[in-house]
Design an enzyme around this catalytic site. Structure first.
Site, PDB file in Angstrom:
ATOM      1  N   ASP A 199       0.853  -1.209   0.000  1.00 53.20           N
ATOM      2  CA  ASP A 199       0.000   0.000   0.000  1.00 53.20           C
ATOM      3  C   ASP A 199       0.884   1.254   0.000  1.00 53.20           C
ATOM      4  O   ASP A 199       0.862   2.029   0.942  1.00 53.20           O
ATOM      5  CB  ASP A 199      -0.960  -0.016   1.208  1.00 53.20           C
ATOM      6  CG  ASP A 199      -0.247  -0.034   2.568  1.00 53.20           C
ATOM      7  OD1 ASP A 199       0.913  -0.511   2.635  1.00 53.20           O
ATOM      8  OD2 ASP A 199      -0.836   0.445   3.561  1.00 53.20           O
ATOM      9  N   HIS A 229       9.539  -0.407   8.788  1.00 55.75           N
ATOM     10  CA  HIS A 229       8.717  -1.625   8.866  1.00 55.75           C
ATOM     11  C   HIS A 229       8.836  -2.506   7.605  1.00 55.75           C
ATOM     12  O   HIS A 229       9.261  -3.665   7.674  1.00 55.75           O
ATOM     13  CB  HIS A 229       7.245  -1.257   9.023  1.00 55.75           C
ATOM     14  CG  HIS A 229       6.935  -0.280  10.096  1.00 55.75           C
ATOM     15  ND1 HIS A 229       6.989  -0.594  11.427  1.00 55.75           N
ATOM     16  CD2 HIS A 229       6.526   1.021  10.033  1.00 55.75           C
ATOM     17  CE1 HIS A 229       6.616   0.454  12.145  1.00 55.75           C
ATOM     18  NE2 HIS A 229       6.346   1.444  11.326  1.00 55.75           N
TER      19      HIS A 229
END
Ligand code: BDR
Ligand code: CA
Length: 309
Positions: free
Chosen positions: A8, A238
């Site tokens: 995303d 991340h």
């Protein structure tokens, strides 16, 4: 290595794509997009732009889910900017998305090379859950899945208990964790300990070329958000950390094999990832996942810098 990426983008998703495209032994068989850091229209456009920026405009991009399975979507413009890439103008790509959905593209890739495709999932798990609906044998068809998501023994980042990718579609995450994939979970437990040192961010600014300079400009926005939140000049890495663990599982220096469930009903804890940490968890009928508990952060930051050179 054949890899399907579900993402995303998103600034740290961009870094994950930079990491993978820097490795000549990685064959990117497809990129699926999902809502999350922004709407799926924006994340799809960003995936196409990023693949062009990172020299792989040929990789097919398939647009995926625009909303979670059950709840309404929430986006993260404050962390990633209104355009998902730190409000930096990245030239538009010539390529357009495929006519397949991300779930269909993943199922096709898995069926066409059984046991050979690895999946990197760094957004809400909606597309993977939909792919399981299309092909229940998916856990046997793909080789392994590395997921960035969850917060098991640490606080969440969008609620006190829940991490963004899991909180953005708890039902999808629950379906994926139950499915029996060879699944490695790179959760906030390790990603919040692999935050970029200020000296690393400074070194990145000395690199030349579009790849490094544009990435460094995205990071300025993201670092601004994290620096405010954490009180020092830094940011969490991340998604690229999950990409690095996929390419080299030895970067995960410690891990636990534990069943993980997602809380779907808690008044305050919806989206929480609950691991069965009992020593006799083998009695649990839920398949175990590999929860990474330690990573070699020094090696990761060296490799991430190399990938941006
Ligand atoms: C995850 O949420 C997204 O905002 C990031 O891209 C990352 O995948 C971190 O919680
Ligand atoms: Ca992401």
């Amino acid at each position: 290595m054949r890899i399907f990426v579900d993402c995303d983008p998103g600034i740290d998703d961009a870094l994950a794509l930079a990491y993978l495209t820097a490795h000549s032994d990685v064959e990117l068989v497809g990129v699926g997009t999902v809502f999350g850091n922004n709407s799926v229209d924006v994340t799809t456009g960003n995936a196409l732009r990023l693949l062009r920026l990172y020299g792989r405009p040929d990789v097919p991009v398939s647009r995926g889910a625009g909303r979670p399975l059950v709840q309404p979507p929430t986006l993260a413009e404050s962390v990633h900017g209104a355009n998902g890439l730190g409000d930096i103008d990245v030239p538009e790509a010539d390529a357009v998305p495929t006519t397949e959905s991300a779930a269909e593209a993943l199922v096709r890739a898995a069926r066409s090379a059984p046991g050979e495709v690895d999946v990197l999932a760094v957004g809400p798990l909606t597309n993977l859950a939909l792919a399981l609906g299309l092909e229940p044998e998916l856990p046997r068809l793909v080789r392994r899945v590395v997921v960035m998501g969850g917060a098991v023994r640490v606080p969440g980042n969008v609620t006190p208990w829940a991490e963004a990718n899991t909180a953005n579609d708890p039902e999808a995450a629950e379906v994926v964790f139950a499915a029996g994939f060879d699944l490695t979970l790179v959760a906030l437990d390790v990603t919040m300990r692999a935050t970029a040192p200020a000296a690393w961010l400074d070194e990145l600014k000395t690199l030349e070329g579009d790849r490094a300079c544009t990435t460094s400009s995205f990071l300025d926005f993201y670092v601004g958000w994290y620096s405010k939140a954490l009180g020092e000049r830094t940011c969490a890495m991340h998604d690229p950390l999950a990409a690095a663990v996929l390419l080299d599982p030895a970067l995960a220096t410690e891990a636990l094999e534990v069943p993980v469930r997602v809380e779907l009903h808690g008044t305050h804890t919806r989206g929480l990832t609950v691991a069965d940490l009992r020593s006799n968890a083998a009695d649990d009928d839920r398949p175990a996942v590999r929860l990474v508990t330690e990573v070699d952060t020094e090696a990761f930051f060296t490799r991430m810098m190399d990938a941006l050179r």
